[in-house]
Design a protein around this motif. Structure first.
Motif, PDB file in Angstrom:
ATOM      1  N   UNK A 113       0.829  -1.201   0.000  1.00 51.08           N
ATOM      2  CA  UNK A 113       0.000   0.000   0.000  1.00 51.08           C
ATOM      3  C   UNK A 113       0.864   1.252   0.000  1.00 51.08           C
ATOM      4  N   UNK A 114       0.552   2.162  -0.882  1.00 47.17           N
ATOM      5  CA  UNK A 114       1.167   3.487  -0.889  1.00 47.17           C
ATOM      6  C   UNK A 114       0.755   4.174   0.407  1.00 47.17           C
ATOM      7  N   UNK A 115       1.714   4.484   1.266  1.00 46.16           N
ATOM      8  CA  UNK A 115       1.371   5.004   2.586  1.00 46.16           C
ATOM      9  C   UNK A 115       0.788   6.411   2.544  1.00 46.16           C
ATOM     10  N   UNK A 116       0.892   7.082   1.419  1.00 43.34           N
ATOM     11  CA  UNK A 116       0.248   8.394   1.300  1.00 43.34           C
ATOM     12  C   UNK A 116      -1.267   8.251   1.196  1.00 43.34           C
ATOM     13  N   UNK A 117      -1.747   7.021   0.977  1.00 49.37           N
ATOM     14  CA  UNK A 117      -3.188   6.762   0.903  1.00 49.37           C
ATOM     15  C   UNK A 117      -3.771   6.355   2.252  1.00 49.37           C
ATOM     16  N   UNK A 118      -2.979   6.495   3.297  1.00 49.83           N
ATOM     17  CA  UNK A 118      -3.436   6.119   4.636  1.00 49.83           C
ATOM     18  C   UNK A 118      -4.669   6.922   5.032  1.00 49.83           C
ATOM     19  N   UNK A 119      -5.506   6.309   5.864  1.00 48.77           N
ATOM     20  CA  UNK A 119      -6.751   6.952   6.307  1.00 48.77           C
ATOM     21  C   UNK A 119      -6.674   7.408   7.756  1.00 48.77           C
ATOM     22  N   UNK A 120      -5.779   6.838   8.533  1.00 49.86           N
ATOM     23  CA  UNK A 120      -5.652   7.154   9.951  1.00 49.86           C
ATOM     24  C   UNK A 120      -4.759   8.388  10.125  1.00 49.86           C
ATOM     25  N   UNK A 121      -5.267   9.412  10.792  1.00 55.06           N
ATOM     26  CA  UNK A 121      -4.533  10.674  10.913  1.00 55.06           C
ATOM     27  C   UNK A 121      -3.233  10.509  11.711  1.00 55.06           C
ATOM     28  N   UNK A 122      -3.283   9.705  12.778  1.00 51.37           N
ATOM     29  CA  UNK A 122      -2.069   9.479  13.556  1.00 51.37           C
ATOM     30  C   UNK A 122      -1.024   8.730  12.731  1.00 51.37           C
ATOM     31  N   UNK A 123      -1.494   7.816  11.897  1.00 60.16           N
ATOM     32  CA  UNK A 123      -0.577   7.068  11.042  1.00 60.16           C
ATOM     33  C   UNK A 123       0.041   7.989   9.993  1.00 60.16           C
ATOM     34  N   UNK A 124      -0.763   8.891   9.441  1.00 55.99           N
ATOM     35  CA  UNK A 124      -0.237   9.850   8.465  1.00 55.99           C
ATOM     36  C   UNK A 124       0.901  10.668   9.085  1.00 55.99           C
ATOM     37  N   UNK A 144      -9.265  -4.098   8.092  1.00 58.35           N
ATOM     38  CA  UNK A 144      -7.974  -4.629   8.513  1.00 58.35           C
ATOM     39  C   UNK A 144      -6.855  -3.629   8.221  1.00 58.35           C
ATOM     40  N   UNK A 145      -6.966  -2.877   7.136  1.00 59.19           N
ATOM     41  CA  UNK A 145      -5.989  -1.821   6.862  1.00 59.19           C
ATOM     42  C   UNK A 145      -5.987  -0.785   7.987  1.00 59.19           C
ATOM     43  N   UNK A 146      -7.168  -0.441   8.457  1.00 56.17           N
ATOM     44  CA  UNK A 146      -7.278   0.534   9.538  1.00 56.17           C
ATOM     45  C   UNK A 146      -6.640  -0.007  10.815  1.00 56.17           C
ATOM     46  N   UNK A 147      -6.906  -1.274  11.122  1.00 54.16           N
ATOM     47  CA  UNK A 147      -6.300  -1.887  12.308  1.00 54.16           C
ATOM     48  C   UNK A 147      -4.782  -1.956  12.167  1.00 54.16           C
ATOM     49  N   UNK A 148      -4.308  -2.248  10.947  1.00 52.13           N
ATOM     50  CA  UNK A 148      -2.863  -2.304  10.693  1.00 52.13           C
ATOM     51  C   UNK A 148      -2.220  -0.955  10.984  1.00 52.13           C
ATOM     52  N   UNK A 149      -2.880   0.118  10.558  1.00 46.85           N
ATOM     53  CA  UNK A 149      -2.360   1.458  10.822  1.00 46.85           C
ATOM     54  C   UNK A 149      -2.356   1.756  12.323  1.00 46.85           C
ATOM     55  N   UNK A 171       0.581   2.446  17.435  1.00 43.06           N
ATOM     56  CA  UNK A 171       0.727   2.013  18.833  1.00 43.06           C
ATOM     57  C   UNK A 171       2.132   1.500  19.102  1.00 43.06           C
ATOM     58  N   UNK A 172       2.649   0.666  18.188  1.00 37.85           N
ATOM     59  CA  UNK A 172       3.967   0.063  18.395  1.00 37.85           C
ATOM     60  C   UNK A 172       5.071   1.108  18.408  1.00 37.85           C
ATOM     61  N   UNK A 173       4.930   2.134  17.567  1.00 40.51           N
ATOM     62  CA  UNK A 173       6.027   3.086  17.379  1.00 40.51           C
ATOM     63  C   UNK A 173       5.888   4.395  18.145  1.00 40.51           C
ATOM     64  N   UNK A 174       4.743   4.599  18.819  1.00 42.49           N
ATOM     65  CA  UNK A 174       4.579   5.871  19.526  1.00 42.49           C
ATOM     66  C   UNK A 174       4.118   5.722  20.970  1.00 42.49           C
ATOM     67  N   UNK A 175       3.396   4.653  21.294  1.00 43.85           N
ATOM     68  CA  UNK A 175       2.898   4.523  22.661  1.00 43.85           C
ATOM     69  C   UNK A 175       4.003   4.060  23.605  1.00 43.85           C
ATOM     70  N   UNK A 176       3.838   4.381  24.870  1.00 45.31           N
ATOM     71  CA  UNK A 176       4.837   3.982  25.865  1.00 45.31           C
ATOM     72  C   UNK A 176       4.943   2.459  25.952  1.00 45.31           C
ATOM     73  N   UNK A 177       3.791   1.774  25.922  1.00 46.41           N
ATOM     74  CA  UNK A 177       3.810   0.321  26.013  1.00 46.41           C
ATOM     75  C   UNK A 177       4.413  -0.308  24.758  1.00 46.41           C
ATOM     76  N   UNK A 178       4.047   0.236  23.586  1.00 44.73           N
ATOM     77  CA  UNK A 178       4.584  -0.295  22.336  1.00 44.73           C
ATOM     78  C   UNK A 178       6.089  -0.136  22.254  1.00 44.73           C
TER      79      UNK A 178
END
Length: 492
Positions: A111-122, A382-387, A392-399
């Protein structure tokens, strides 16, 4: 053999999924999807940690996450292809580099990541350093797993035994800015000290460091300046030749688009590599020749043990070998650091705009070894969950706790001012990042298999296997680097 193993694993995996998970295989059972997010992880070293991270995310979001990881060092290509062609495809999958990306872009999977739908992921995507992108030249398709780095590993306690404990910090600082000529003279001085007991003086960046009159402590164990995994082709290809390729191409994408004119212009850098290889292999713990490429005595594990047991001063490797060193001698791991790999470049050898001899001499390659890609062929849910998972993995304290502590990764987005890898080699890489003294992994853009199976094999069988090199060796190696690259790429 790797392909056979991968196919066998694919069969075992599919059977396991059908009987245990009802997940991602072919057949009637494949329609019984009992997960919300499916992650295909190819880095076996972090299998347990990834499973734990996925479970934590699932509990927090009230979703079920399935993770599949292959064993460490296993070729994952065929297994991943099987999953991509199943009814229930992974939503997140791994990709190593721009070369491997081509298949997944052409197949419509990445997936071209510029097509992401999640604002935090963008936002996450927009903040990835440009040199850490997984790109075809225009589009980013990946989120970095982590960053890794390599150089000459050295034990600071060995430096203390050689030059005095009060000189260690000054030695490291002087080494980083030293010229190749100073490095070469130092290697010869150290070899004379190890072999003949001659306590000379080393001069780096204009500073003098006197060797101890008597070899005591760890210095008494030295058998050579370098530990060399002589039977491993990638010892000469891959990461060592990469330093020269970095002088010619800005990154792996530029290398993948190399022209014949650019390769020819790189001959000076390739000759510099050849000189550095000659110096290293002729000052190893084992004399250069058939014994140095003997897997029993100079394979990867024996080379790690040689360094870990203080028989060599330098070992060219990366932070990924930390656990191997720890297994060989746990007492040494807290006092290790990286020093740059020196090559005798002139400014004329360097073809990358803005890159200098001084920067190359004081830097180590720091790069992304693997990326998370999102599968464009799974459902929008599933794309939304992936984002959400990757945010979560790259920004949250637990991740981030899973990334740093459980996976023992250096986050690609680590703040060098506040991040500790928790082990010496990782922290050494972070210090180079903080200083801005890093190089890339341009060799990943070379034709598939060239660095190890073509160039590395040539070095092992025709140079490291012989004690004396002909007068034309440096030029011959440079010519072979160019001609074999061109042939592998179909350029001539």
């Amino acid at each position: 053999m790797k392909k056979i193993l991968a196919m066998a694993l694919a069969g075992v995996m599919t059977a396991g999924i059908l009987t245990g998970c009802g997940g991602a295989g072919n057949g009637d059972s494949a329609s019984k999807k009992d997960y919300d997010l499916y992650i295909f992880n190819t880095k076996g070293e972090n299998a347990d940690a990834m499973e734990a991270a996925a479970n934590a995310f699932g509990e927090e979001k009230n979703v079920k996450v399935k993770v599949f990881s292959l064993g460490s060092g296993t070729n994952s290509d065929d297994t991943l292809r099987t999953e991509m062609n199943s009814k229930n495809k992974p939503a997140i999958f791994s990709c190593m580099n721009a070369q491997a990306l081509v298949e997944w872009v052409e197949g419509g999977f990445a997936m071209d990541l510029s097509k992401a739908t999640n604002e935090e992921f963008k936002k996450l995507v927009s903040e990835i350093p440009e040199n850490f992108n997984l790109t075809d030249g225009t589009t980013n398709y990946g989120i970095p797993y982590n960053v890794e780095g390599y150089g000459y590993i050295v034990d600071t306690e060995m430096l203390a035994a050689l030059f005095g404990e009060d000189q260690v910090e000054a030695f490291i600082a002087a080494f980083k800015t030293a010229t190749y000529e100073e490095f070469e003279a130092m290697v010869h001085t150290l070899t004379a000290y190890i072999k003949e007991g001659t306590a000379g003086t080393v001069k780096l960046s204009g500073q003098e460091f006197a060797l101890a009159t008597e070899k005591t402590g760890k210095a008494a164990s030295l058998e050579g300046v370098f530990s060399v995994a002589g039977s491993e082709k990638w010892t000469y290809g891959d990461h060592m030749i990469n330093v020269a390729i970095d002088a010619v191409f800005e990154n792996s994408v530029a290398a993948s688009e190399a022209t014949m004119e650019q390769l020819e212009a790189g001959k000076g850098a390739f000759e510099a590599y050849a000189k550095a290889l000659d110096l290293k292999t002729s000052n190893a713990t084992t004399e250069r020749g058939p014994e140095l490429i003997n897997a029993t005595t100079n394979g990867y594990d024996p080379a790690v043990a040689t360094f870990a047991n203080s028989k060599a001063l330098f070992f060219k490797n990366g932070n990924w070998c930390y656990t191997n060193i720890e297994k060989a001698n746990a007492d040494i791991v807290d006092t290790l650091t990286f020093l740059p790999i020196k090559m005798p470049f002139t400014q004329d050898d360097i073809k990358v705009e803005g890159l200098t001899v001084e920067h190359m001499a004081s830097s180590i390659p720091v790069f992304v070894p693997n990326y998370y890609c999102i599968n464009d062929k799974v459902s929008d849910e599933e794309k939304e969950l992936a984002q959400e998972f990757l945010v979560w993995l790259n920004t949250s304290e637990e991740g981030q706790k899973f990334v740093v502590e459980d996976m023992a990764f250096i986050p690609y987005n680590a703040d060098p001012a506040t991040t500790s890898a928790g082990y010496s080699l990782g922290d050494s890489i972070i210090s180079y990042m903080a200083e801005g003294n890093t190089l890339t992994n341009a060799y990943a853009g070379a034709p598939t298999g060239w660095a190890t199976d073509t160039f590395g094999l040539q070095m092992m069988e025709n140079y490291v296997n012989t004690t004396e090199w002909p007068d034309t060796a440096y030029e011959d190696i440079a010519n072979f680097a160019v001609s074999s690259w061109a042939e592998k790429k179909g350029m001539e």
